[in-house]
Motif scaffolding. Structure first.
Motif, PDB file in Angstrom:
ATOM      1  N   LEU A 143       0.867  -1.173   0.000  1.00 46.04           N
ATOM      2  CA  LEU A 143       0.000   0.000   0.000  1.00 46.04           C
ATOM      3  C   LEU A 143       0.904   1.223   0.000  1.00 46.04           C
ATOM      4  O   LEU A 143       1.663   1.441   0.950  1.00 46.04           O
ATOM      5  CB  LEU A 143      -0.929   0.004   1.220  1.00 46.04           C
ATOM      6  CG  LEU A 143      -2.163   0.911   1.153  1.00 46.04           C
ATOM      7  CD1 LEU A 143      -3.149   0.550   2.269  1.00 46.04           C
ATOM      8  CD2 LEU A 143      -1.831   2.388   1.240  1.00 46.04           C
ATOM      9  N   VAL A 144       0.835   1.993  -1.066  1.00 45.51           N
ATOM     10  CA  VAL A 144       1.705   3.157  -1.250  1.00 45.51           C
ATOM     11  C   VAL A 144       0.860   4.419  -1.158  1.00 45.51           C
ATOM     12  O   VAL A 144      -0.174   4.532  -1.827  1.00 45.51           O
ATOM     13  CB  VAL A 144       2.432   3.095  -2.605  1.00 45.51           C
ATOM     14  CG1 VAL A 144       3.370   4.296  -2.759  1.00 45.51           C
ATOM     15  CG2 VAL A 144       3.201   1.792  -2.742  1.00 45.51           C
ATOM     16  N   ALA A 145       1.293   5.374  -0.343  1.00 44.47           N
ATOM     17  CA  ALA A 145       0.624   6.665  -0.233  1.00 44.47           C
ATOM     18  C   ALA A 145       1.375   7.693  -1.079  1.00 44.47           C
ATOM     19  O   ALA A 145       2.591   7.831  -0.955  1.00 44.47           O
ATOM     20  CB  ALA A 145       0.573   7.124   1.218  1.00 44.47           C
ATOM     21  N   LEU A 146       0.639   8.389  -1.945  1.00 47.72           N
ATOM     22  CA  LEU A 146       1.193   9.472  -2.757  1.00 47.72           C
ATOM     23  C   LEU A 146       0.847  10.776  -2.061  1.00 47.72           C
ATOM     24  O   LEU A 146      -0.333  11.121  -1.916  1.00 47.72           O
ATOM     25  CB  LEU A 146       0.611   9.417  -4.164  1.00 47.72           C
ATOM     26  CG  LEU A 146       1.083  10.472  -5.168  1.00 47.72           C
ATOM     27  CD1 LEU A 146       2.591  10.447  -5.336  1.00 47.72           C
ATOM     28  CD2 LEU A 146       0.384  10.272  -6.514  1.00 47.72           C
ATOM     29  N   LEU A 147       1.872  11.501  -1.625  1.00 51.75           N
ATOM     30  CA  LEU A 147       1.705  12.684  -0.796  1.00 51.75           C
ATOM     31  C   LEU A 147       2.268  13.914  -1.481  1.00 51.75           C
ATOM     32  O   LEU A 147       3.254  13.830  -2.217  1.00 51.75           O
ATOM     33  CB  LEU A 147       2.425  12.493   0.548  1.00 51.75           C
ATOM     34  CG  LEU A 147       2.004  11.289   1.379  1.00 51.75           C
ATOM     35  CD1 LEU A 147       3.005  11.046   2.503  1.00 51.75           C
ATOM     36  CD2 LEU A 147       0.611  11.503   1.959  1.00 51.75           C
ATOM     37  N   GLY A 148       1.663  15.057  -1.215  1.00 48.01           N
ATOM     38  CA  GLY A 148       2.159  16.317  -1.747  1.00 48.01           C
ATOM     39  C   GLY A 148       1.079  17.366  -1.670  1.00 48.01           C
ATOM     40  O   GLY A 148      -0.115  17.052  -1.550  1.00 48.01           O
ATOM     41  N   PRO A 149       1.444  18.637  -1.749  1.00 52.66           N
ATOM     42  CA  PRO A 149       0.461  19.712  -1.655  1.00 52.66           C
ATOM     43  C   PRO A 149      -0.434  19.764  -2.883  1.00 52.66           C
ATOM     44  O   PRO A 149      -0.155  19.136  -3.918  1.00 52.66           O
ATOM     45  CB  PRO A 149       1.332  20.967  -1.548  1.00 52.66           C
ATOM     46  CG  PRO A 149       2.611  20.589  -2.224  1.00 52.66           C
ATOM     47  CD  PRO A 149       2.817  19.137  -1.923  1.00 52.66           C
TER      48      PRO A 149
ATOM     49  N   VAL B  96      -0.869  11.807   8.916  1.00 49.23           N
ATOM     50  CA  VAL B  96      -1.075  10.917  10.062  1.00 49.23           C
ATOM     51  C   VAL B  96      -1.788   9.645   9.609  1.00 49.23           C
ATOM     52  O   VAL B  96      -1.410   8.521   9.984  1.00 49.23           O
ATOM     53  CB  VAL B  96      -1.865  11.630  11.171  1.00 49.23           C
ATOM     54  CG1 VAL B  96      -2.145  10.675  12.327  1.00 49.23           C
ATOM     55  CG2 VAL B  96      -1.113  12.867  11.662  1.00 49.23           C
ATOM     56  N   LEU B  97      -2.815   9.798   8.788  1.00 47.27           N
ATOM     57  CA  LEU B  97      -3.542   8.643   8.260  1.00 47.27           C
ATOM     58  C   LEU B  97      -2.627   7.803   7.372  1.00 47.27           C
ATOM     59  O   LEU B  97      -2.634   6.570   7.449  1.00 47.27           O
ATOM     60  CB  LEU B  97      -4.758   9.122   7.462  1.00 47.27           C
ATOM     61  CG  LEU B  97      -5.807   8.076   7.096  1.00 47.27           C
ATOM     62  CD1 LEU B  97      -6.540   7.595   8.335  1.00 47.27           C
ATOM     63  CD2 LEU B  97      -6.797   8.650   6.081  1.00 47.27           C
ATOM     64  N   ALA B  98      -1.840   8.455   6.543  1.00 45.72           N
ATOM     65  CA  ALA B  98      -0.909   7.742   5.675  1.00 45.72           C
ATOM     66  C   ALA B  98       0.087   6.934   6.504  1.00 45.72           C
ATOM     67  O   ALA B  98       0.405   5.785   6.171  1.00 45.72           O
ATOM     68  CB  ALA B  98      -0.178   8.725   4.766  1.00 45.72           C
ATOM     69  N   ARG B  99       0.592   7.525   7.572  1.00 45.15           N
ATOM     70  CA  ARG B  99       1.565   6.823   8.427  1.00 45.15           C
ATOM     71  C   ARG B  99       0.948   5.589   9.048  1.00 45.15           C
ATOM     72  O   ARG B  99       1.630   4.573   9.271  1.00 45.15           O
ATOM     73  CB  ARG B  99       2.073   7.771   9.519  1.00 45.15           C
ATOM     74  CG  ARG B  99       3.131   7.141  10.431  1.00 45.15           C
ATOM     75  CD  ARG B  99       4.394   6.848   9.649  1.00 45.15           C
ATOM     76  NE  ARG B  99       5.414   6.163  10.437  1.00 45.15           N
ATOM     77  CZ  ARG B  99       5.520   4.849  10.556  1.00 45.15           C
ATOM     78  NH1 ARG B  99       4.632   4.053   9.953  1.00 45.15           N
ATOM     79  NH2 ARG B  99       6.489   4.303  11.268  1.00 45.15           N
ATOM     80  N   ARG B 100      -0.324   5.636   9.331  1.00 47.60           N
ATOM     81  CA  ARG B 100      -1.003   4.510   9.971  1.00 47.60           C
ATOM     82  C   ARG B 100      -1.147   3.319   9.019  1.00 47.60           C
ATOM     83  O   ARG B 100      -1.067   2.161   9.448  1.00 47.60           O
ATOM     84  CB  ARG B 100      -2.385   4.957  10.444  1.00 47.60           C
ATOM     85  CG  ARG B 100      -3.233   3.875  11.106  1.00 47.60           C
ATOM     86  CD  ARG B 100      -4.621   4.405  11.411  1.00 47.60           C
ATOM     87  NE  ARG B 100      -5.483   3.399  12.000  1.00 47.60           N
ATOM     88  CZ  ARG B 100      -5.820   3.335  13.281  1.00 47.60           C
ATOM     89  NH1 ARG B 100      -5.332   4.229  14.124  1.00 47.60           N
ATOM     90  NH2 ARG B 100      -6.631   2.401  13.725  1.00 47.60           N
ATOM     91  N   TYR B 101      -1.342   3.596   7.711  1.00 49.78           N
ATOM     92  CA  TYR B 101      -1.720   2.532   6.798  1.00 49.78           C
ATOM     93  C   TYR B 101      -0.672   2.159   5.746  1.00 49.78           C
ATOM     94  O   TYR B 101      -0.640   1.009   5.296  1.00 49.78           O
ATOM     95  CB  TYR B 101      -3.013   2.912   6.060  1.00 49.78           C
ATOM     96  CG  TYR B 101      -4.239   2.832   6.922  1.00 49.78           C
ATOM     97  CD1 TYR B 101      -4.909   1.620   7.103  1.00 49.78           C
ATOM     98  CD2 TYR B 101      -4.739   3.963   7.571  1.00 49.78           C
ATOM     99  CE1 TYR B 101      -6.040   1.537   7.900  1.00 49.78           C
ATOM    100  CE2 TYR B 101      -5.870   3.887   8.365  1.00 49.78           C
ATOM    101  CZ  TYR B 101      -6.519   2.678   8.534  1.00 49.78           C
ATOM    102  OH  TYR B 101      -7.629   2.600   9.330  1.00 49.78           O
TER     103      TYR B 101
ATOM    104  N   VAL C   4       2.968  11.286  14.613  1.00 45.50           N
ATOM    105  CA  VAL C   4       3.165  12.468  13.772  1.00 45.50           C
ATOM    106  C   VAL C   4       2.246  13.575  14.290  1.00 45.50           C
ATOM    107  O   VAL C   4       1.048  13.357  14.484  1.00 45.50           O
ATOM    108  CB  VAL C   4       2.842  12.168  12.300  1.00 45.50           C
ATOM    109  CG1 VAL C   4       3.125  13.405  11.437  1.00 45.50           C
ATOM    110  CG2 VAL C   4       3.621  10.970  11.794  1.00 45.50           C
ATOM    111  N   GLU C   5       2.794  14.765  14.488  1.00 45.98           N
ATOM    112  CA  GLU C   5       2.010  15.920  14.904  1.00 45.98           C
ATOM    113  C   GLU C   5       2.318  17.076  13.973  1.00 45.98           C
ATOM    114  O   GLU C   5       3.469  17.388  13.714  1.00 45.98           O
ATOM    115  CB  GLU C   5       2.328  16.326  16.342  1.00 45.98           C
ATOM    116  CG  GLU C   5       1.930  15.302  17.386  1.00 45.98           C
ATOM    117  CD  GLU C   5       2.219  15.783  18.808  1.00 45.98           C
ATOM    118  OE1 GLU C   5       2.672  16.942  18.945  1.00 45.98           O
ATOM    119  OE2 GLU C   5       2.007  15.007  19.744  1.00 45.98           O
TER     120      GLU C   5
END
Length: 266
Positions: free
Chosen positions: A44-50, A213-218, A260-261
């Motif tokens: 499961l890969v999360a794609l992150l960015g603004p 935070v959600l991405a870090r969880r999954y 993560v905060e």
């Protein structure tokens, strides 16, 4: 050779989604520049960015829905730009950012749309197609709602319907563009649990998320984008840091193990 390209060379190109040197342009603007990444079953890969960093353009370019200016993208060794839509849909299920329904339909009929790539006809599901739809309904806890009109559903219920439609295709890969957008925290967890279960059962999922935070969880792996480029690709423990949050989002944050905060803008 970049680290991502080296990883691609180390894995068999016959399995999963590979993009290398992918560039996407539109109206004279470069939306994605020289992007290389992979997606394999079992991750499961999360794609992150603004916003505006090129995430959707990257997904659409990689799976052959948007023309690419250069580079290559393949699913199980086949060029995505030359795949027939029905053939591609059997290899990869795509949940776009906008998922409008032309008119209200019973939940079961919407989920059955996921079988069109297999030649199924709405209202005349038989054999393997009927079984696949029932499995998808069950996996998303939609059996009690199967006869309901989609017009009567909550946002969280409708999100699960779209997931079930994607799962009904029984494709080995899932590309989901902001699948939890506009959902409350409870329903975000429910949808991400469904995607996590899909991966645990052997599928591969690439999903755009805005909640780190959600991405870090999954997620098993993060792909970070900024200004149309992939700037990092790797496990959360290696790519998630306070300095990365500042670089990508312009925010102050704290990262301590799995915690993560986000504290506020720089």
């Amino acid at each position: 050779m970049t680290e991502a390209a080296a990883q691609m060379d180390a894995r068999s190109p016959a399995q999963g989604l590979y993009a290398q040197g992918l560039t996407v342009t539109a109206g004279g603007a470069t939306l994605v520049q020289d992007a290389t990444f992979h997606l394999h079953p079992g991750e499961l890969v999360a794609l992150l960015g603004p916003n505006g960093s090129g995430k959707t353009s990257l997904l659409r370019g990689a799976i052959g829905l948007t023309p690419r200016a250069s580079g290559q993208a393949r699913i199980d060794g086949e060029d995505t730009a030359h795949m027939a839509p029905r053939h591609r849909a059997r290899r990869l299920a795509y949940l776009p950012q906008n998922r409008p329904l032309a008119w209200p339909n019973p939940v079961r009929d919407v989920v059955a749309l996921g079988r069109f790539s297999h030649g199924a006809a709405l209202g005349r599901l038989r054999g393997a197609d009927r079984e696949a739809v029932e499995r998808a309904l069950a996996s998303c806890d939609l059996e009690p709602l199967a006869g309901r009109s989609t017009a009567t559903l909550s946002g969280g219920e409708l999100a699960r319907v779209h997931c079930a439609r994607a799962f009904a295709a029984e494709a080995p890969l899932l590309i989901a563009d902001e699948p939890v957008a506009e959902l409350d925290p409870y329903h975000q967890f429910r949808v991400m649990d469904l995607i996590r279960d899909f991966v645990n059962d052997g599928g591969g999922a690439l999903t755009v998320l805005h909640d780190v935070v959600l991405a870090r969880r999954y997620a098993d792996r993060f792909i970070w984008m900024k200004d149309g480029r992939i700037v990092a690709d790797g496990p959360p423990a290696e790519t998630l840091s306070a300095s990365r949050l500042a670089e990508i989002y312009g925010v102050r944050g704290r990262v301590e193990g799995d915690r993560v905060e986000i504290e506020g803008p720089l």
